[in-house]
Write a protein that holds these residues in place. Structure first.
Motif, mmCIF file in Angstrom:
data_model
loop_
_atom_site.group_PDB
_atom_site.id
_atom_site.type_symbol
_atom_site.label_atom_id
_atom_site.label_comp_id
_atom_site.label_asym_id
_atom_site.label_seq_id
_atom_site.Cartn_x
_atom_site.Cartn_y
_atom_site.Cartn_z
ATOM 1 N N GLU A 42 0.830 -1.203 0.000
ATOM 2 C CA GLU A 42 0.000 0.000 0.000
ATOM 3 C C GLU A 42 0.868 1.258 0.000
ATOM 4 O OE1 GLU A 42 -2.750 0.976 3.315
ATOM 5 O OE2 GLU A 42 -4.095 -0.355 2.235
ATOM 6 N N ARG A 43 1.988 1.189 0.680
ATOM 7 C CA ARG A 43 2.882 2.353 0.752
ATOM 8 C C ARG A 43 3.669 2.578 -0.525
ATOM 9 N NH1 ARG A 43 5.341 3.499 6.623
ATOM 10 N NH2 ARG A 43 3.365 4.007 7.572
ATOM 11 N N THR A 44 3.782 1.575 -1.367
ATOM 12 C CA THR A 44 4.502 1.770 -2.622
ATOM 13 C C THR A 44 3.680 2.569 -3.611
ATOM 14 O OG1 THR A 44 3.736 -0.317 -3.583
ATOM 15 C CG2 THR A 44 5.814 -0.362 -2.355
ATOM 16 N N MET A 45 2.378 2.584 -3.424
ATOM 17 C CA MET A 45 1.495 3.378 -4.277
ATOM 18 C C MET A 45 1.357 4.766 -3.643
ATOM 19 S SD MET A 45 -1.420 0.583 -5.219
ATOM 20 C CE MET A 45 -1.861 0.255 -3.527
ATOM 21 N N MET A 46 2.443 5.517 -3.647
ATOM 22 C CA MET A 46 2.505 6.769 -2.907
ATOM 23 C C MET A 46 1.476 7.786 -3.373
ATOM 24 S SD MET A 46 6.617 7.094 -2.502
ATOM 25 C CE MET A 46 6.538 8.779 -2.025
ATOM 26 N N TYR A 47 1.366 7.998 -4.644
ATOM 27 C CA TYR A 47 0.494 9.054 -5.140
ATOM 28 C C TYR A 47 -0.980 8.700 -5.016
ATOM 29 C CZ TYR A 47 4.869 10.896 -6.623
ATOM 30 O OH TYR A 47 6.155 11.356 -6.598
ATOM 31 N N ALA A 48 -1.288 7.427 -5.004
ATOM 32 C CA ALA A 48 -2.668 7.003 -4.825
ATOM 33 C C ALA A 48 -3.073 7.030 -3.356
ATOM 34 C CB ALA A 48 -2.863 5.597 -5.389
ATOM 35 N N ASN A 49 -2.104 7.036 -2.453
ATOM 36 C CA ASN A 49 -2.380 6.983 -1.019
ATOM 37 C C ASN A 49 -1.806 8.175 -0.263
ATOM 38 O OD1 ASN A 49 -3.818 4.531 -0.919
ATOM 39 N ND2 ASN A 49 -1.897 3.405 -1.137
ATOM 40 N N ILE A 50 -1.888 9.335 -0.828
ATOM 41 C CA ILE A 50 -1.350 10.523 -0.160
ATOM 42 C C ILE A 50 -2.015 10.725 1.198
ATOM 43 C CG2 ILE A 50 -1.271 13.052 -0.278
ATOM 44 C CD1 ILE A 50 -0.696 12.742 -3.275
ATOM 45 N N ASP A 51 -3.286 10.398 1.316
ATOM 46 C CA ASP A 51 -3.995 10.585 2.586
ATOM 47 C C ASP A 51 -3.518 9.642 3.682
ATOM 48 O OD1 ASP A 51 -5.551 12.672 1.660
ATOM 49 O OD2 ASP A 51 -7.106 11.343 0.899
ATOM 50 N N LYS A 52 -2.807 8.592 3.332
ATOM 51 C CA LYS A 52 -2.321 7.635 4.333
ATOM 52 C C LYS A 52 -0.831 7.787 4.612
ATOM 53 C CE LYS A 52 -5.756 4.171 3.146
ATOM 54 N NZ LYS A 52 -5.983 2.823 2.608
ATOM 55 N N MET A 53 -0.156 8.637 3.878
ATOM 56 C CA MET A 53 1.293 8.786 4.030
ATOM 57 C C MET A 53 1.637 9.560 5.302
ATOM 58 S SD MET A 53 2.995 7.345 1.701
ATOM 59 C CE MET A 53 2.144 6.201 0.664
ATOM 60 N N PRO A 54 2.712 9.150 5.980
ATOM 61 C CA PRO A 54 3.160 9.917 7.147
ATOM 62 C C PRO A 54 3.762 11.256 6.704
ATOM 63 C CG PRO A 54 4.593 8.026 6.761
ATOM 64 C CD PRO A 54 3.479 7.931 5.781
ATOM 65 N N GLU A 55 3.848 12.168 7.639
ATOM 66 C CA GLU A 55 4.250 13.536 7.316
ATOM 67 C C GLU A 55 5.652 13.626 6.721
ATOM 68 O OE1 GLU A 55 3.792 17.933 9.328
ATOM 69 O OE2 GLU A 55 3.383 16.151 10.524
ATOM 70 N N TYR A 56 6.586 12.840 7.219
ATOM 71 C CA TYR A 56 7.957 12.939 6.690
ATOM 72 C C TYR A 56 8.023 12.474 5.239
ATOM 73 C CZ TYR A 56 8.836 7.896 7.251
ATOM 74 O OH TYR A 56 8.808 6.540 7.134
ATOM 75 N N ILE A 57 7.175 11.536 4.831
ATOM 76 C CA ILE A 57 7.130 11.094 3.431
ATOM 77 C C ILE A 57 6.543 12.212 2.562
ATOM 78 C CG2 ILE A 57 6.095 9.435 1.817
ATOM 79 C CD1 ILE A 57 8.228 8.127 3.456
ATOM 80 N N LEU A 58 5.553 12.934 3.089
ATOM 81 C CA LEU A 58 4.972 14.055 2.340
ATOM 82 C C LEU A 58 6.041 15.108 2.034
ATOM 83 C CD1 LEU A 58 1.583 14.540 4.219
ATOM 84 C CD2 LEU A 58 1.951 13.434 2.016
#
Length: 185
Positions: A42-58
């Motif tokens: 799920e985390r590899t699909m970064m752009y599809a899961n922006i709402d689930k990404m932690p702040e440092y990844i943003l």
């Protein structure tokens, strides 16, 4: 119907196999392994899961996307909004819609008033006003001007920023008559 995320191999096997302890154990282990794999996938699909990404990844995503209006000081929701709309704003740069969306993403609410919609003052072509409810400090105005240069057309010029604050409620008016006597010496 079987939910694929909670499915076990035991769900599709005949009852003969489901009674064997080694098959049940293998099924449980496979299910646990797949759930861990799905979590990381799920985390590899970064752009599809922006709402689930932690702040440092943003923060890293903003650097990668060269998000012009991004700041690490913003709260996480503003960061997500800016990253989601960054490519769109680059495509729509120069339009009033892009300016309005930038104002709304960073400052809350606001709108662009083009010169032909002015209610007062000189109607100079190529100028526009910004109406916003944000509290405008000198730092915010300076930052806004920098961001605005990146998104507006070169032929457009900001005439003024107007801060509008609406207050809902009852208004009470009163007056006092004061009589003051003046004595001359």
């Amino acid at each position: 119907m079987i939910n694929i995320e909670n499915a076990e191999i035991i769900d599709i096997l005949p009852s003969f196999f489901t009674s064997k302890p080694d098959v049940v154990a293998f099924s449980a282990a496979l299910k646990a392994g797949l759930q861990i794999t799905n979590k990381y996938a799920e985390r590899t699909m970064m752009y599809a899961n922006i709402d689930k990404m932690p702040e440092y990844i943003l923060d890293y995503m903003a650097i990668e996307m060269n998000a012009d209006y991004y700041s690490e000081k913003y709260d996480i929701e503003k960061k997500r909004t800016i990253i989601k709309k960054s490519l769109y704003w680059k495509m729509k740069a120069g339009s009033n819609m892009a300016i309005e969306e930038l104002i709304q993403a960073i400052f809350g609410e606001g709108e662009v008033i083009e010169f032909f919609n002015y209610t007062e003052g000189e109607k100079t072509p190529g100028t526009f006003d910004v109406n916003t409810s944000a509290v405008m400090t000198p730092d915010i105005i300076e930052k806004f001007n920098i961001l605005l240069k990146n998104i507006k057309r070169g032929s457009q010029h900001l005439r003024k920023i107007e801060a509008i604050h609406r207050i809902n409620g009852k208004i009470a008016l009163g007056s006092v008559l004061v009589q003051d006597s003046i004595q001359s010496l």
